[in-house]
Each structure stands twice: as C-alpha cells, then as structure tokens.
Motif scaffolding. Sequence first.
Motif, mmCIF file in Angstrom:
data_model
loop_
_atom_site.group_PDB
_atom_site.id
_atom_site.type_symbol
_atom_site.label_atom_id
_atom_site.label_comp_id
_atom_site.label_asym_id
_atom_site.label_seq_id
_atom_site.Cartn_x
_atom_site.Cartn_y
_atom_site.Cartn_z
ATOM 1 N N THR A 104 0.837 -1.198 0.000
ATOM 2 C CA THR A 104 0.000 0.000 0.000
ATOM 3 C C THR A 104 0.877 1.256 0.000
ATOM 4 N N ALA A 105 0.215 2.396 -0.211
ATOM 5 C CA ALA A 105 0.942 3.666 -0.149
ATOM 6 C C ALA A 105 1.628 3.826 1.201
ATOM 7 N N LEU A 106 0.910 3.530 2.265
ATOM 8 C CA LEU A 106 1.486 3.632 3.611
ATOM 9 C C LEU A 106 2.692 2.718 3.754
ATOM 10 N N GLU A 107 2.567 1.478 3.322
ATOM 11 C CA GLU A 107 3.677 0.528 3.451
ATOM 12 C C GLU A 107 4.891 0.958 2.639
ATOM 13 N N ASN A 108 4.662 1.577 1.477
ATOM 14 C CA ASN A 108 5.779 2.045 0.660
ATOM 15 C C ASN A 108 6.596 3.118 1.382
ATOM 16 N N VAL A 109 5.949 3.896 2.224
ATOM 17 C CA VAL A 109 6.653 4.937 2.972
ATOM 18 C C VAL A 109 7.251 4.380 4.265
ATOM 19 N N VAL A 110 6.622 3.373 4.806
ATOM 20 C CA VAL A 110 7.114 2.742 6.044
ATOM 21 C C VAL A 110 8.393 1.937 5.798
ATOM 22 N N GLU A 141 -4.197 3.292 2.378
ATOM 23 C CA GLU A 141 -4.357 1.844 2.309
ATOM 24 C C GLU A 141 -4.550 1.324 0.882
ATOM 25 N N HIS A 142 -4.414 2.189 -0.098
ATOM 26 C CA HIS A 142 -4.528 1.785 -1.496
ATOM 27 C C HIS A 142 -3.162 1.414 -2.053
#
Length: 227
Positions: A104-110, A141-142
């Motif tokens: 997800t977008a969030l995971e890519n930054v995390v 979350e996308h």
Amino acid sequence: MSDLVLRLKGIEKTYNRGEAGEVQVLRGADLELGRGEVVALVAPSGAGKSTLLHIAGLLDTPTAGSVEISGEAMQGRSDRKRTATRRSEVGFVYQFHHLLPEFTALENVVLPQLANGVGRGAAQARSLDLLDSVGVKDRAEHRPGALSGGEQQRVAFCRAMANAPKLLLADEPTGNLDPETSDRVFAALMALVRETGLSALIATHNLELAARMDRCVHLEAGLLREG
C-alpha cells in the motif's frame, strides 16, 4: 558543521562504449548546494543530468572529481559507508514513481524507515504525517495501481522523505504528468521541501517550474553554469 549539504568539484564521467570508443558525459562539473536551498537543474535530454544526479546521490562514482555530502568527502569510502550515507542523508524522486506495487501507499513509505532501524509504530506515524502533508492520507491503504499518477508521485515524494534526508535529488519528478497535475504535484513537493528545510536539486525541462526555485543551473557540454 558545514552550511553546504552538497559539493561537487571537478566531476568528470567517461563511459567506454566498446568499439564506439569513450564518451565523456561530464567534463569538470562544479556545484555547491546550501542548507535549505532548492536548485533547478536544466538540461536537454542526453546531456548527462541523470548521471550527475546519480553521482551526487552516491549511486554512481565519477571518473574524476570529488563529492561531499554535509561536509564529508565520499571518495575512497567503502560501499558500506556510501550506502549508509545514501540511506540516511539522501532522498530520490524519479520521473516514474517506482513504488512497490504489492504494498500500500502507507507501506511504501514505512519500508525505508524499517530498513533504517526505525520501529514500526514510529514509522507508521511519520508516514501518515507525510502522506497527510501532501493530501493523500485518505489513500494510505490503497496500492499504487489504484492511485492516480499525481497521487502516485506524491506518495513517492513521501517515500523519499521517509528517513528525513538532508538532500533531495529529483529527476524530472513531474515529467510524466499533464500540465495541471504537474503544477499541483510540484506545489506539494515544494511545500514539503520548505516545511522540512532540506536542500533539493531538481532536474526539469519546465522553465516555469525552474523559475519557482531559488536558482537555476544549466548543464551544457558536460559543465554547469548559473543562470
């Protein structure tokens, strides 16, 4: 502590093209980038701007010349040291977002923060703050495939900023976007850069965008000139 975040001195880069012989792309380029300064790098296609950015960001080594990041000379450093400096001091943004499609977008930054030793909770909190600052928190979350081009690139900005670098290097960061989206995305990038106070070297063909930065340097015949 040096007020210069990046110093390039006498940067040369020559490629061996086999039977075609050697091609010299950079011929002694000099550049100093101050703390908090945003500089446009303008050059025609094939002039060597991507090569220059890769050398500045320690992804490539010059044939001759020196690179200093935050006052520390990088020539002669081990691959491990160069990787550590790149991970903690430098953020990259490219024309294509290069987000990991399965996350997800969030995971890519995390993920870059986890790789740098940050705890998951702190990494998620910072990531949400960054996504919120560029107006895509509601898309956290996308996965990238469900985001528009402008949203993808704003997430890429956040990923580049994840480890709070001192230097941002961007290679045509809005080059794949239509003019209206490009303008909005560039405004989001500049707001993020100004808010965090980091230094940025941004390659662009767009002279209107270049005029919105602190100063402009042109890469011509392997050399950099102001103006």
